[in-house]
Motif scaffolding. Structure first.
Motif, PDB file in Angstrom:
ATOM      1  N   ALA A 134      23.434  61.973   2.409  1.00  0.00           N
ATOM      2  CA  ALA A 134      23.466  61.682   3.839  1.00  0.00           C
ATOM      3  C   ALA A 134      24.849  62.008   4.370  1.00  0.00           C
ATOM      4  N   PRO A 135      24.938  62.826   5.425  1.00  0.00           N
ATOM      5  CA  PRO A 135      26.251  63.116   5.981  1.00  0.00           C
ATOM      6  C   PRO A 135      26.847  61.858   6.594  1.00  0.00           C
ATOM      7  N   ALA A 136      28.138  61.758   6.498  1.00  0.00           N
ATOM      8  CA  ALA A 136      28.831  60.632   7.098  1.00  0.00           C
ATOM      9  C   ALA A 136      29.185  60.970   8.532  1.00  0.00           C
ATOM     10  N   THR A 137      29.592  59.988   9.258  1.00  0.00           N
ATOM     11  CA  THR A 137      30.043  60.217  10.622  1.00  0.00           C
ATOM     12  C   THR A 137      31.537  59.992  10.683  1.00  0.00           C
ATOM     13  N   ALA A 138      32.148  60.435  11.765  1.00  0.00           N
ATOM     14  CA  ALA A 138      33.585  60.264  11.919  1.00  0.00           C
ATOM     15  C   ALA A 138      33.957  58.786  11.926  1.00  0.00           C
ATOM     16  N   ALA A 139      33.055  57.929  12.276  1.00  0.00           N
ATOM     17  CA  ALA A 139      33.319  56.497  12.296  1.00  0.00           C
ATOM     18  C   ALA A 139      33.360  55.899  10.898  1.00  0.00           C
ATOM     19  N   ALA A 140      33.119  56.707   9.880  1.00  0.00           N
ATOM     20  CA  ALA A 140      33.043  56.203   8.518  1.00  0.00           C
ATOM     21  C   ALA A 140      34.400  56.122   7.828  1.00  0.00           C
ATOM     22  N   ALA A 141      35.491  56.218   8.584  1.00  0.00           N
ATOM     23  CA  ALA A 141      36.817  56.105   7.976  1.00  0.00           C
ATOM     24  C   ALA A 141      36.968  54.716   7.386  1.00  0.00           C
ATOM     25  N   HIS A 142      37.516  54.649   6.177  1.00  0.00           N
ATOM     26  CA  HIS A 142      37.660  53.365   5.509  1.00  0.00           C
ATOM     27  C   HIS A 142      38.712  53.450   4.420  1.00  0.00           C
ATOM     28  N   PRO A 157      53.581  70.015   9.461  1.00  0.00           N
ATOM     29  CA  PRO A 157      53.437  68.745   8.732  1.00  0.00           C
ATOM     30  C   PRO A 157      53.007  67.550   9.589  1.00  0.00           C
ATOM     31  N   GLY A 158      53.244  67.587  10.882  1.00  0.00           N
ATOM     32  CA  GLY A 158      52.812  66.488  11.755  1.00  0.00           C
ATOM     33  C   GLY A 158      51.328  66.522  12.062  1.00  0.00           C
ATOM     34  N   ASP A 159      50.665  67.614  11.725  1.00  0.00           N
ATOM     35  CA  ASP A 159      49.219  67.747  11.967  1.00  0.00           C
ATOM     36  C   ASP A 159      48.480  67.197  10.755  1.00  0.00           C
ATOM     37  N   ASN A 160      47.868  66.031  10.923  1.00  0.00           N
ATOM     38  CA  ASN A 160      47.154  65.405   9.806  1.00  0.00           C
ATOM     39  C   ASN A 160      45.678  65.184  10.118  1.00  0.00           C
ATOM     40  N   CYS A 161      45.114  66.027  10.997  1.00  0.00           N
ATOM     41  CA  CYS A 161      43.688  65.960  11.323  1.00  0.00           C
ATOM     42  C   CYS A 161      43.045  67.329  11.094  1.00  0.00           C
ATOM     43  N   GLN A 162      41.788  67.311  10.661  1.00  0.00           N
ATOM     44  CA  GLN A 162      41.061  68.556  10.437  1.00  0.00           C
ATOM     45  C   GLN A 162      39.567  68.268  10.452  1.00  0.00           C
ATOM     46  N   THR A 163      38.770  69.298  10.694  1.00  0.00           N
ATOM     47  CA  THR A 163      37.321  69.172  10.639  1.00  0.00           C
ATOM     48  C   THR A 163      36.854  69.667   9.272  1.00  0.00           C
ATOM     49  N   PHE A 164      36.127  68.799   8.557  1.00  0.00           N
ATOM     50  CA  PHE A 164      35.660  69.087   7.203  1.00  0.00           C
ATOM     51  C   PHE A 164      34.137  69.056   7.146  1.00  0.00           C
ATOM     52  N   LEU A 165      33.580  69.725   6.148  1.00  0.00           N
ATOM     53  CA  LEU A 165      32.182  69.586   5.802  1.00  0.00           C
ATOM     54  C   LEU A 165      32.038  69.833   4.313  1.00  0.00           C
ATOM     55  N   VAL A 166      30.882  69.486   3.774  1.00  0.00           N
ATOM     56  CA  VAL A 166      30.621  69.606   2.344  1.00  0.00           C
ATOM     57  C   VAL A 166      29.526  70.643   2.128  1.00  0.00           C
ATOM     58  N   ALA A 167      29.748  71.535   1.167  1.00  0.00           N
ATOM     59  CA  ALA A 167      28.727  72.498   0.743  1.00  0.00           C
ATOM     60  C   ALA A 167      28.231  72.050  -0.626  1.00  0.00           C
ATOM     61  N   TYR A 168      26.966  71.670  -0.710  1.00  0.00           N
ATOM     62  CA  TYR A 168      26.363  71.233  -1.975  1.00  0.00           C
ATOM     63  C   TYR A 168      25.833  72.463  -2.693  1.00  0.00           C
ATOM     64  N   TYR A 201      24.619  72.398   3.522  1.00  0.00           N
ATOM     65  CA  TYR A 201      25.839  71.914   4.167  1.00  0.00           C
ATOM     66  C   TYR A 201      25.628  70.584   4.876  1.00  0.00           C
ATOM     67  N   SER A 202      26.662  69.762   4.849  1.00  0.00           N
ATOM     68  CA  SER A 202      26.660  68.529   5.636  1.00  0.00           C
ATOM     69  C   SER A 202      27.074  68.864   7.068  1.00  0.00           C
ATOM     70  N   GLU A 203      26.976  67.886   7.940  1.00  0.00           N
ATOM     71  CA  GLU A 203      27.475  68.044   9.301  1.00  0.00           C
ATOM     72  C   GLU A 203      28.999  67.977   9.268  1.00  0.00           C
TER      73      GLU A 203
END
Length: 130
Positions: free
Chosen positions: A5-13, A60-71, A81-83
């Motif tokens: 199941a793809p996670a959502t951006a709210a899944a930070a933990h 170095p100050g940029d610590n955000c990126q868009t990721f996805l997973v390829a199974y 691919y995940s979302e």
């Protein structure tokens, strides 16, 4: 792969430590994304794929990126691919889940969306938790 199941951006933990870190090398660049080398989910209590310690080495100050997973499929063929998920590492311990309910033995690549290719291709360092 229906159990993934793809996670959502709210899944930070912040994890309790059941997941183990790895820093896979770069596999390839294609279609505006950089893929990691293949990673396997070990036999463990961890059922998520998450990222942390995100940093653009040229900014170095940029610590955000868009990721996805390829199974990757065991017999080859096209991956599933995940979302995409926007992930940020405002602190080193912050992890963002990219996928949940991932079974042991799953082989995958983590991909990130490239924001620029000039003067050289964006290189993002990150830790994968699995």
């Amino acid at each position: 792969m229906a159990a993934l199941a793809p996670a959502t951006a709210a899944a930070a933990h912040t994890s309790t430590g059941a997941c183990t870190p790895t820093q896979p090398g770069t596999g390839f660049y294609a279609a505006g994304r950089v893929a990691s080398a293949p990673v396997a989910v070990p036999k463990s209590a961890c059922t998520t794929i998450a990222v942390s310690h995100i940093r653009d080495i040229h900014h170095p100050g940029d610590n955000c990126q868009t990721f996805l997973v390829a199974y990757l499929l065991p017999g080859g063929g096209d991956p599933t691919y995940s979302e995409p998920v926007q992930a940020c590492s405002t602190s080193p311990s912050q992890r963002t889940a990219l996928a949940t309910n991932v079974p042991d033995g799953t082989v995958f690549r983590v991909l990130y969306q490239v924001d620029y290719i000039e003067p050289e291709i964006q290189t993002v360092r990150f830790t994968v938790w699995r």
